[in-house]
Write an enzyme that holds these catalytic residues in place. Structure first.
Site, mmCIF file in Angstrom:
data_model
loop_
_atom_site.group_PDB
_atom_site.id
_atom_site.type_symbol
_atom_site.label_atom_id
_atom_site.label_comp_id
_atom_site.label_asym_id
_atom_site.label_seq_id
_atom_site.Cartn_x
_atom_site.Cartn_y
_atom_site.Cartn_z
ATOM 1 N N ASP A 183 29.225 -48.106 19.566
ATOM 2 C CA ASP A 183 29.967 -46.876 19.306
ATOM 3 C C ASP A 183 29.166 -46.061 18.291
ATOM 4 O O ASP A 183 28.919 -46.512 17.177
ATOM 5 C CB ASP A 183 31.355 -47.218 18.747
ATOM 6 C CG ASP A 183 32.199 -45.965 18.532
ATOM 7 O OD1 ASP A 183 31.697 -44.859 18.834
ATOM 8 O OD2 ASP A 183 33.340 -46.111 18.063
ATOM 9 N N ASP B 36 -23.395 -13.129 39.494
ATOM 10 C CA ASP B 36 -22.114 -13.041 38.781
ATOM 11 C C ASP B 36 -21.515 -11.645 38.933
ATOM 12 O O ASP B 36 -21.875 -10.877 39.838
ATOM 13 C CB ASP B 36 -22.317 -13.464 37.313
ATOM 14 C CG ASP B 36 -21.086 -14.117 36.711
ATOM 15 O OD1 ASP B 36 -20.148 -13.378 36.352
ATOM 16 O OD2 ASP B 36 -21.036 -15.359 36.618
ATOM 17 N N ASP B 37 -20.607 -11.297 38.053
ATOM 18 C CA ASP B 37 -19.846 -10.045 38.085
ATOM 19 C C ASP B 37 -20.777 -8.822 38.184
ATOM 20 O O ASP B 37 -21.880 -8.834 37.652
ATOM 21 C CB ASP B 37 -19.056 -9.992 36.760
ATOM 22 C CG ASP B 37 -17.956 -8.966 36.799
ATOM 23 O OD1 ASP B 37 -17.858 -8.231 37.789
ATOM 24 O OD2 ASP B 37 -17.186 -8.917 35.820
ATOM 25 N N ARG C 123 -8.658 -6.700 29.342
ATOM 26 C CA ARG C 123 -9.972 -6.283 29.842
ATOM 27 C C ARG C 123 -9.828 -5.087 30.786
ATOM 28 O O ARG C 123 -10.496 -4.986 31.813
ATOM 29 C CB ARG C 123 -10.633 -7.452 30.573
ATOM 30 C CG ARG C 123 -12.140 -7.479 30.460
ATOM 31 C CD ARG C 123 -12.743 -8.492 31.412
ATOM 32 N NE ARG C 123 -14.137 -8.720 31.120
ATOM 33 C CZ ARG C 123 -15.007 -9.231 31.969
ATOM 34 N NH1 ARG C 123 -14.619 -9.597 33.166
ATOM 35 N NH2 ARG C 123 -16.253 -9.412 31.635
ATOM 36 N N LYS D 66 -17.812 -18.698 42.560
ATOM 37 C CA LYS D 66 -17.174 -18.847 41.239
ATOM 38 C C LYS D 66 -15.951 -17.937 41.229
ATOM 39 O O LYS D 66 -16.079 -16.724 41.356
ATOM 40 C CB LYS D 66 -18.174 -18.430 40.164
ATOM 41 C CG LYS D 66 -17.635 -18.420 38.744
ATOM 42 C CD LYS D 66 -18.767 -18.054 37.787
ATOM 43 C CE LYS D 66 -18.304 -17.849 36.366
ATOM 44 N NZ LYS D 66 -19.389 -17.325 35.527
ATOM 45 N N TRP D 67 -14.787 -18.544 41.072
ATOM 46 C CA TRP D 67 -13.497 -17.820 41.161
ATOM 47 C C TRP D 67 -12.980 -17.606 39.746
ATOM 48 O O TRP D 67 -12.525 -18.541 39.102
ATOM 49 C CB TRP D 67 -12.529 -18.665 41.985
ATOM 50 C CG TRP D 67 -11.168 -18.106 42.214
ATOM 51 C CD1 TRP D 67 -10.295 -17.612 41.292
ATOM 52 C CD2 TRP D 67 -10.487 -18.007 43.475
ATOM 53 N NE1 TRP D 67 -9.129 -17.213 41.880
ATOM 54 C CE2 TRP D 67 -9.219 -17.455 43.225
ATOM 55 C CE3 TRP D 67 -10.826 -18.345 44.789
ATOM 56 C CZ2 TRP D 67 -8.288 -17.230 44.240
ATOM 57 C CZ3 TRP D 67 -9.885 -18.131 45.797
ATOM 58 C CH2 TRP D 67 -8.637 -17.576 45.514
ATOM 59 N N ASP D 68 -13.048 -16.372 39.281
ATOM 60 C CA ASP D 68 -12.722 -16.041 37.900
ATOM 61 C C ASP D 68 -11.318 -15.433 37.793
ATOM 62 O O ASP D 68 -10.735 -14.991 38.795
ATOM 63 C CB ASP D 68 -13.782 -15.034 37.404
ATOM 64 C CG ASP D 68 -13.981 -15.066 35.904
ATOM 65 O OD1 ASP D 68 -13.157 -15.660 35.197
ATOM 66 O OD2 ASP D 68 -14.973 -14.479 35.441
ATOM 67 N N ASN E 276 -9.574 -13.113 34.535
ATOM 68 C CA ASN E 276 -9.890 -12.740 33.160
ATOM 69 C C ASN E 276 -8.770 -12.109 32.343
ATOM 70 O O ASN E 276 -9.052 -11.317 31.431
ATOM 71 C CB ASN E 276 -11.114 -11.820 33.154
ATOM 72 C CG ASN E 276 -12.386 -12.635 33.330
ATOM 73 O OD1 ASN E 276 -12.693 -13.501 32.529
ATOM 74 N ND2 ASN E 276 -13.094 -12.391 34.417
ATOM 75 N N CYS F 20 -12.682 -20.754 37.203
ATOM 76 C CA CYS F 20 -13.086 -20.091 35.961
ATOM 77 C C CYS F 20 -11.933 -19.184 35.556
ATOM 78 O O CYS F 20 -11.264 -18.607 36.413
ATOM 79 C CB CYS F 20 -14.344 -19.269 36.228
ATOM 80 S SG CYS F 20 -14.881 -18.270 34.827
ATOM 81 N N ASP G 104 -16.659 -19.866 28.142
ATOM 82 C CA ASP G 104 -17.616 -18.760 28.009
ATOM 83 C C ASP G 104 -18.510 -18.979 26.801
ATOM 84 O O ASP G 104 -19.422 -18.196 26.557
ATOM 85 C CB ASP G 104 -16.869 -17.431 27.855
ATOM 86 C CG ASP G 104 -16.576 -16.794 29.198
ATOM 87 O OD1 ASP G 104 -17.149 -17.247 30.200
ATOM 88 O OD2 ASP G 104 -15.777 -15.842 29.245
#
Ligand code: DGJ
Length: 731
Positions: free
Chosen positions: A53, A368-369, A445, A478-480, A482, A528, A550
């Protein structure tokens, strides 16, 4: 072995001979947790529950006159809210009358070999039904006809139990889920410390270890992604648990969105862990016959320290989570142009970098980008996935062909989830981004997040990205992603479903990842999110490697890679040599240390290699050639942490091939110290009976290298490192 059901006492014993997980259905149909830990051969109830109890711990209706029984004192498998258990509930639902009380009780169960798929969600899987055994416990709240099926799977070869829950509204009235954890784990003690991984952009996965306090400590994300800030992982360990000894319970969510792992120590010094989708700003409406599936939670048990916990995660995730055909294949050494050029490049420059990469022995060039729309800066063109011919007159297919013909593979960067206001896509579909109507956007961004909860948006993204990567000369993507999610709302969802937006986004993300990666299974996909902002088990299902951070500074990377290695194997950590002074922190480190650190993972380069002087070129060439020799052991051997960068000035780890014929020891010292001790590094995981040879040090039995160790000469420079390769020469 498997799942043993003691019908008389209604006890389920999940065991693979190495661990045991035991639960019991009480007479009233409550599901009690009895044990999780090292295997017991047959559970007979030596730790049966003893009830007293307890003041201010209410008794449910069926125990109204029995004051010793309260849900507040029971270890529960999936506790409800509002019927006496005042700890964190595993779930909460709201009924049409506004009330939030429900009472799930056992109805029936199924035990079967193998494991079912989780609809729409990444989860562990079995190759053969004999890999694992599963238990489903069907529970029901009879007032509302809410059904919840609790799923458990125990793997034969890995000391892990995987859990999830599936909701179904079997009644007529709507039910709103306010909270739906994937699991609850009740310990009858609080003698634990908690390890979690926290961080920031360019500073991911710092290891934090703290003693549990009374009350609730929570590790969570409210950012729409698993995040740089907190990883969906926690370990509960004993005070004296270290890398090699002691108990560790590792908890890892196979999920990439808002999550919460809550650890609560209660009034009786017991610990409750719940893990799943974060209930913050989350609800889910279940109409008649609708279902809701929670993500999966993986619970690993180790009685041999954190090293063994990590080893279990690596094995389980490589064998039963990652579905890429590249998971067990050696990964190419790549050269990426991001830190070399950022947005400022021409086709000619790209070809020069690729050519130099080929000359230095690299195997893959990654564009890249900045190759699409009119993207010469990060303020425009996301969504416009057509090549910028001013920059790349040959187009992606032409460029890929040219690079391929040099004898080096070609890969490309994409960020499919995002859109810039300054893009053709946004001008055409301004409502396609996540936003609340009539509120100004918030930017990250300068970009916005596409509303992947909407089918037409997903279909568009899949179509356009599948087209981008259709060229057969593309062998890597590469799949980002941001930015995180803000101003959360979906244009098409009704008011009472707006708080479903984030989870629907994540389900949408999984849907497009599934469709895009399945369309080109031959492509090596790398996850990413501003570096390692979504390095989680959900993404690992689709992509066998992730851009770890990064931050490419070798010294910062020691901590980032050490922290990441608690759950993910070195082969999954993309790790690049970059220029000095380093772009993120300005540090100047020797090329050898940059190489050794990057070689501790999945090696790549990210600098303008056309500008390297002769000496550096020679060194890079040697590194590349050398990594090819040791790559199999680094990528597919066993990894052991020896000295932690979080505990001092030195870091050490070693890799041992599965057959134990080869071992690679890496040692790093951050700052040089005057007149300091000579450190002895003790290797791990060798065969004590093998004789290993290192060209510089000579021949030793494995036992000597492990128990007596290696004296490391004092390094008279900052940011120094050493690497030794040991090869078996006799046994
Ligand atoms: C963030 C990534 O982490 C970087 O490696 C790079 O791809 C940039 N985005 C490009 O915008």
């Amino acid at each position: 072995m498997g799942i043993i059901f003691d019908e008389k006492n209604r006890i389920f014993h999940l065991t693979n001979g190495s661990i045991s997980y035991v639960l019991q259905i009480s007479k009233d149909g409550y599901i009690n947790h009895l044990y999780f830990g090292k295997a017991v051969r047959s559970y007979k109830g030596s730790n049966s529950l003893i009830n007293y109890d307890r003041g201010f711990s209410p008794n449910p209706e069926n125990h109204a006159l029995n004051r010793v029984f309260s849900l507040d004192t029971q270890p529960m498998e999936y506790p409800s809210y509002g019927l006496g258990d005042f700890r964190n509930p595993a779930y909460v639902v709201q009924l049409e009358d506004g009330s939030t009380i429900s009472d799930l009780r056992y109805v029936s169960h199924n035990i079967f070999e193998g494991k079912k798929k989780l609809e729409g969600l990444p989860a562990t899987w079995t190759n053969e039904p004999s890999d694992a055994t599963s238990l489903e416990i069907i529970t029901m709240d009879t007032v509302t006809n809410l059904q919840v099926v609790l799923s458990y799977t125990i793997f034969n070869d890995y000391d892990a139990v995987c859990r999830s829950a599936k909701y179904k509204n079997c009644g007529k009235n709507n039910i709103k889920i306010l909270n739906a954890s994937s699991m609850c784990l009740d310990f009858r003690e609080s003698n634990f410390e908690c390890i979690s991984l926290y961080g920031a952009h360019i500073n991911e996965r710092n290891v934090q270890r703290f003693k549990l306090n009374h009350g609730c400590q929570s590790i969570e994300s409210k950012r729409g992604m698993s995040s740089h800030q907190y990883s969906p992982f926690t370990a509960l360990v004993r005070k004296d648990t270290n890398e090699d000894f002691g108990e560790a319970y590792g908890i890892s969510l196979v999920y990439s969105g808002n999550f919460a792992i809550k650890v609560e120590v209660d009034q009786f010094d017991r610990t409750r862990v719940t893990a799943g989708i974060n209930d913050f700003d989350f609800t889910w409406l279940l109409e008649e016959n609708e279902e809701f599936q929670t993500p999966e939670c993986v619970m690993v048990y180790s009685d041999k320290g954190l090293g063994n916990m990590s080893k279990t995660f690596y094995g389980l995730y490589q064998d039963h989570l990652s579905r890429s055909i590249h998971t067990k294949k050696e990964r190419p050494i790549l050269i990426n142009n991001w830190e070399a050029t950022y947005f400022d490049f021409t086709e000619e420059k790209i070809l020069q970098i690729a050519e130099k990469g080929k000359e230095l022995g690299m195997e893959l060039f990654v564009l890249d980008d900045g190759w699409f729309g009119k993207r010469n800066n990060d303020d425009c063109s996301l969504g416009d996935w057509f090549v910028n011919k001013d920059k790349i007159p040959s187009g992606i297919d032409g460029l890929a062909k040219k690079i391929k013909s040099m004898g080096i593979d070609f890969g490309i960067w994409i960020e499919p989830e995002m859109v810039n206001e300054d893009s053709e896509l946004y001008r055409k579909h301004p409502d396609w981004c996540i936003h609340v109507k009539n509120r100004p956007h918030t930017y990250g961004r300068e970009q916005l997040v596409l509303d992947l909860s909407r089918k037409e948006v997903r279909d568009y993204v899949v179509e356009v990205i599948t087209d981008v990567i259709k060229d057969e000369n593309i062998s890597y993507v590469k799949w980002d992603a941001n930015r995180h999610l803000t101003n959360i709302g979906s244009f098409t969802l009704p008011a009472d479903r707006q708080r479903e937006t984030v989870h629907r986004y994540v389900l949408g993300l999984y849907d497009i990842m599934d469709r895009i990666t399945s369309a080109r299974p031959d492509i090596l996909f790398e996850g990413c999110s501003g570096g390692g902002g979504r390095f989680d088990a959900g993404i690992y299902y689709y992509m066998p490697q992730t851009w770890t951070s990064d931050n490419t500074d070798a010294i910062c990377r020691l901590k980032i890679q050490h922290g990441t290695s608690l759950v993910f194997p070195p082969v999954s950590m993309a790790s690049h040599v970059s220029v000095v002074p380093n772009h993120q922190v300005g540090r100047i480190t020797p090329m050898s240390t940059r190489g050794n650190c990057a070689m501790s993972g999945n090696l790549g380069y990210e600098l303008d290699i056309t500008k390297l002087d002769e000496k550096d070129q020679e060194e890079v060439k040697k590194q590349v050639a050398f990594y090819k020799e040791i790559r199999n052991t680094i990528q597919f051997g066993d990894f052991y942490r020896i000295l932690s960068p979080f505990e001092g000035n030195e870091t050490a780890w070693n890799f041992v091939s599965k057959d134990k014929d080869e071992a690679i020891l890496m040692y790093f010292k951050v700052l040089s110290e005057p007149n300091c001790n000579v450190t002895t590094v003790k290797m791990k995981g060798l065969n004590p009976d093998f004789i290993y040879e290192n060209e510089e040090l000579g021949k030793f039995y494995g036992d000597e290298l492990m128990y007596s160790g290696i004296a490391v000469p004092i390094q008279k420079e900052d940011f120094a490192s050493k690497m030794w390769v040991f090869k078996k020469v006799a046994e």
